[in-house]
Design a protein around this motif. Structure first.
Motif, mmCIF file in Angstrom:
data_model
loop_
_atom_site.group_PDB
_atom_site.id
_atom_site.type_symbol
_atom_site.label_atom_id
_atom_site.label_comp_id
_atom_site.label_asym_id
_atom_site.label_seq_id
_atom_site.Cartn_x
_atom_site.Cartn_y
_atom_site.Cartn_z
ATOM 1 N N ASP A 23 -33.792 3.015 9.184
ATOM 2 C CA ASP A 23 -33.418 3.517 7.923
ATOM 3 C C ASP A 23 -34.008 4.739 7.264
ATOM 4 O O ASP A 23 -33.359 5.559 6.347
ATOM 5 N N GLY A 27 -30.736 6.240 7.923
ATOM 6 C CA GLY A 27 -30.038 5.369 7.134
ATOM 7 C C GLY A 27 -29.483 4.200 8.271
ATOM 8 O O GLY A 27 -29.571 4.358 9.450
ATOM 9 N N GLY A 29 -30.109 0.703 8.119
ATOM 10 C CA GLY A 29 -30.689 -0.383 8.405
ATOM 11 C C GLY A 29 -30.058 -1.659 8.107
ATOM 12 O O GLY A 29 -30.367 -2.685 8.524
ATOM 13 N N GLY A 55 -34.530 -4.193 1.147
ATOM 14 C CA GLY A 55 -34.293 -2.757 1.389
ATOM 15 C C GLY A 55 -34.626 -1.770 0.263
ATOM 16 O O GLY A 55 -34.888 -0.572 0.518
ATOM 17 N N SER A 59 -36.679 1.809 1.174
ATOM 18 C CA SER A 59 -36.323 3.050 0.845
ATOM 19 C C SER A 59 -37.299 3.762 -0.015
ATOM 20 O O SER A 59 -37.719 4.921 -0.156
ATOM 21 N N LYS A 181 -33.684 9.333 0.378
ATOM 22 C CA LYS A 181 -34.339 8.105 0.365
ATOM 23 C C LYS A 181 -34.470 7.566 -1.101
ATOM 24 O O LYS A 181 -34.312 6.540 -1.534
ATOM 25 N N ASN A 184 -31.285 6.454 -2.267
ATOM 26 C CA ASN A 184 -30.933 5.358 -1.525
ATOM 27 C C ASN A 184 -31.821 4.301 -2.518
ATOM 28 O O ASN A 184 -31.174 2.871 -2.689
ATOM 29 N N THR A 239 -26.522 5.580 14.668
ATOM 30 C CA THR A 239 -26.273 4.548 13.693
ATOM 31 C C THR A 239 -24.906 4.512 13.034
ATOM 32 O O THR A 239 -24.176 3.426 12.808
#
Length: 253
Positions: A23, A27, A29, A55, A59, A181, A184, A239
């Motif tokens: 992640d 990204g 994850g 998460g 991040s 990040k 996020n 991903t």
């Protein structure tokens, strides 16, 4: 004690470490942790709530790691982060108004498009590109839309932020990753605050996973900074494609 058996908790911690690594670079994850939580016996709401908890730490760690290396100034990005936090919370609040079945049909197509863009678009590097949208406009349009999506559905949020920074803000691939990040983190935090009152969060498991997320995210961010777009682009393609295939598999039952 953990909400699950100790050996299951250990596997969830390992999944969180891998998710934090992936992640922090590209990204996705949640593609690892949400299925792991479901397999461990969590219902969908518990899985989503616990995933947001762990998460958020991952991040945040990635954002701080990139900032310490000078790839992003967190202070200047705080207004965008505040918008992402509010939009993420709003998305979580209205999740029941959006038919998940519709999103499961649409999002694989979008994610495959994202993968195709980063796989085949020539000239994508760590160098900045032409800016097509002013920062204020980007903050008031793209950021809340993507963050709200993160609140009510989630898969591919990092990829969408990345694509927005590359296509609209004109950032290079590494700079886009670094700036993604904090947003996020903010959208995760906003939606987590909505999930907490539901009582669905597995706190013991979630905090153990959070520790592993922090470790994975720190290692992943350093690897991304060392290798740059040569690592970020292929991992993002993988991903995004994997998320699309998973959603197609879910849609087909």
């Amino acid at each position: 004690m953990f909400e699950v058996a100790t050996d299951i908790a250990a596997l969830l911690v390992l999944a969180a470490f891998l998710a934090g690594f992936v992640d922090s670079i590209a990204g996705g994850g949640g593609l690892i942790t949400v299925p792991a939580l479901l397999l461990a016996g969590a219902n969908p709401v518990q899985a989503l709530a616990t995933n947001k908890l762990q998460g958020t730490f991952g991040s945040a760690t990635a954002a701080v790691t990139y900032a310490r290396a000078g790839h992003v100034r967190l202070g200047s990005q705080l207004p965008m982060a505040a918008i992402a936090c509010v939009a993420g919370a709003a998305g979580a609040l209205v999740a029941h108004l959006i038919p998940a079945e519709v999103l499961r049909l649409i999002m694989p197509v979008v994610l495959i498009g994202v993968a195709g863009f980063f796989a085949f678009r020539k000239g994508l590097s760590d160098d900045d590109r032409v800016q097509r949208m002013r920062p204020a406009v980007f903050a008031l349009t793209a950021v809340p839309l993507i963050a709200a999506y993160d609140g009510f559905f989630g898969p591919g949020t990092g990829s969408f932020f990345m694509m927005g920074f590359v296509l609209l803000a004109g950032y290079g691939v590494l700079k886009s990753t670094a700036h993604t990040k904090l947003l996020n983190f903010a959208s995760n935090l906003g939606s987590l605050l909505v999930f907490i009152p539901s009582g669905a969060t597995w706190w013991a498991v979630g905090m153990a996973m959070a520790v592993a997320q922090v470790a994975g995210a720190a290692i992943g961010a350093r690897a991304a900074m060392r290798i740059g777009s040569r690592l970020i682009r292929p991992l993002l393609v993988v991903t995004s494609t994997a998320m699309a295939l998973r959603l197609i598999w879910q849609a087909l039952g």
